[in-house]
Design a protein around this motif. Sequence first.
Motif, PDB file in Angstrom:
ATOM      1  N   HIS A 168       1.903  17.675  -2.883  1.00 38.10           N
ATOM      2  CA  HIS A 168       2.522  18.480  -2.752  1.00 38.10           C
ATOM      3  C   HIS A 168       4.044  18.242  -1.772  1.00 38.10           C
ATOM      4  N   GLU A 169       4.367  16.753  -1.386  1.00 36.94           N
ATOM      5  CA  GLU A 169       5.638  16.421  -0.810  1.00 36.94           C
ATOM      6  C   GLU A 169       6.572  16.517  -2.475  1.00 36.94           C
ATOM      7  N   PHE A 170       6.076  15.801  -3.527  1.00 36.21           N
ATOM      8  CA  PHE A 170       6.720  15.275  -4.863  1.00 36.21           C
ATOM      9  C   PHE A 170       7.868  17.303  -5.603  1.00 36.21           C
ATOM     10  N   LEU A 171       6.450  18.119  -5.223  1.00 36.92           N
ATOM     11  CA  LEU A 171       7.092  19.431  -5.858  1.00 36.92           C
ATOM     12  C   LEU A 171       8.060  19.666  -4.737  1.00 36.92           C
ATOM     13  N   TYR A 172       7.329  19.840  -3.323  1.00 37.04           N
ATOM     14  CA  TYR A 172       8.687  20.096  -2.427  1.00 37.04           C
ATOM     15  C   TYR A 172       9.760  19.282  -3.019  1.00 37.04           C
ATOM     16  N   THR A 173      10.168  18.139  -3.388  1.00 36.63           N
ATOM     17  CA  THR A 173      11.660  17.908  -3.487  1.00 36.63           C
ATOM     18  C   THR A 173      12.085  18.219  -4.435  1.00 36.63           C
ATOM     19  N   ILE A 174      11.431  18.281  -5.555  1.00 32.73           N
ATOM     20  CA  ILE A 174      11.903  19.243  -6.846  1.00 32.73           C
ATOM     21  C   ILE A 174      12.167  20.587  -6.688  1.00 32.73           C
ATOM     22  N   LEU A 175      11.706  21.286  -5.770  1.00 34.08           N
ATOM     23  CA  LEU A 175      12.241  23.106  -4.937  1.00 34.08           C
ATOM     24  C   LEU A 175      13.376  22.457  -4.656  1.00 34.08           C
ATOM     25  N   LYS A 176      13.247  21.939  -3.376  1.00 32.82           N
ATOM     26  CA  LYS A 176      15.072  21.916  -2.603  1.00 32.82           C
ATOM     27  C   LYS A 176      15.681  21.452  -3.290  1.00 32.82           C
ATOM     28  N   MET A 193       5.988  29.677  -2.659  1.00 32.94           N
ATOM     29  CA  MET A 193       6.544  27.516  -2.948  1.00 32.94           C
ATOM     30  C   MET A 193       7.689  27.119  -2.353  1.00 32.94           C
ATOM     31  N   ILE A 194       8.798  27.787  -2.432  1.00 32.64           N
ATOM     32  CA  ILE A 194      10.062  27.303  -1.794  1.00 32.64           C
ATOM     33  C   ILE A 194       9.919  27.753  -0.615  1.00 32.64           C
ATOM     34  N   ALA A 195       9.516  28.371  -0.490  1.00 27.93           N
ATOM     35  CA  ALA A 195       9.641  29.512   0.786  1.00 27.93           C
ATOM     36  C   ALA A 195       8.667  27.970   1.562  1.00 27.93           C
ATOM     37  N   ALA A 196       7.768  27.539   1.562  1.00 29.90           N
ATOM     38  CA  ALA A 196       6.960  26.936   1.947  1.00 29.90           C
ATOM     39  C   ALA A 196       7.499  25.268   1.862  1.00 29.90           C
ATOM     40  N   ALA A 197       8.035  24.860   0.827  1.00 34.41           N
ATOM     41  CA  ALA A 197       8.531  23.864   0.528  1.00 34.41           C
ATOM     42  C   ALA A 197      10.096  23.775   1.747  1.00 34.41           C
ATOM     43  N   HIS A 198      11.029  24.855   1.825  1.00 40.95           N
ATOM     44  CA  HIS A 198      12.374  24.631   2.535  1.00 40.95           C
ATOM     45  C   HIS A 198      11.744  24.584   4.006  1.00 40.95           C
TER      46      HIS A 198
END
Length: 243
Positions: A68-76, A93-98
């Motif tokens: 999930h951390e890789f996806l967080y980086t991509i979304l941020k 997902m975007i809310a979770a990433a931020h």
Amino acid sequence: NLVARSQYVRLPNYRELSSQQEEELLKRHLNRVTDTCIPEEEAIRRIERVVIDEWVAAARKKERGFPHEFLYTILKECRLKKFYEIDPGDSWMIAAAHKDLPVFVPGWEDSTLGNIYAARCITGAITDVRTVRSGIEYMIALAEWYRRMSQDSSIGFFQIGGGIAGDFPICVVPMLNQDVVTTLVPEWGYFCQISDSTTSFGSYSGAVPNEKITWGKLNIDTPKFIIESDATIVAPLIFAKIL
């Protein structure tokens, strides 16, 4: 769906499909999950290309991260923005990433991205298989999180569906109390599950909550609820009321 929302195909008569019709879906690169087909090119391949770049870069720098951390980086970094088909403000997902929301993803190795990751390791595109951290490391991280958070408050368990997504995280309590042992933690503060599974021999998804007492996941006094219904209908109603 944030990406490819308009490309998903619904098949309400999926029970009536012949083998030949299923093969035609394959030829159209539509991967069916019950009554919904996931568009391989528009959904999976678009994400795949960006994620692989992130994995390869991390491997070269000898960095590691959870899936999930890789996806967080991509979304941020908005690297999939040109493919968005909904308001980003409506994406969990975007809310979770931020918010850097803690996420624990059991069985990621069995996912589509997990298969893609294994393939890239086989081909040599990713030089270190340890670049993406494992499910065992997820459990260790979950244990650290549970120990820390349960010191100040009771933690409830709200389960949608069943399978490994439910059993993996709930097992952190008996793992800490029965296998680690050093510092005992409280059982889950409550248990609620939305499921349309029925009780059957060997079934986890359809198991009644009391069964979890025998495993040390819940105790006698834990509030326990089963909502036998369609989670896609019930969960949004509950969230709307609570949030």
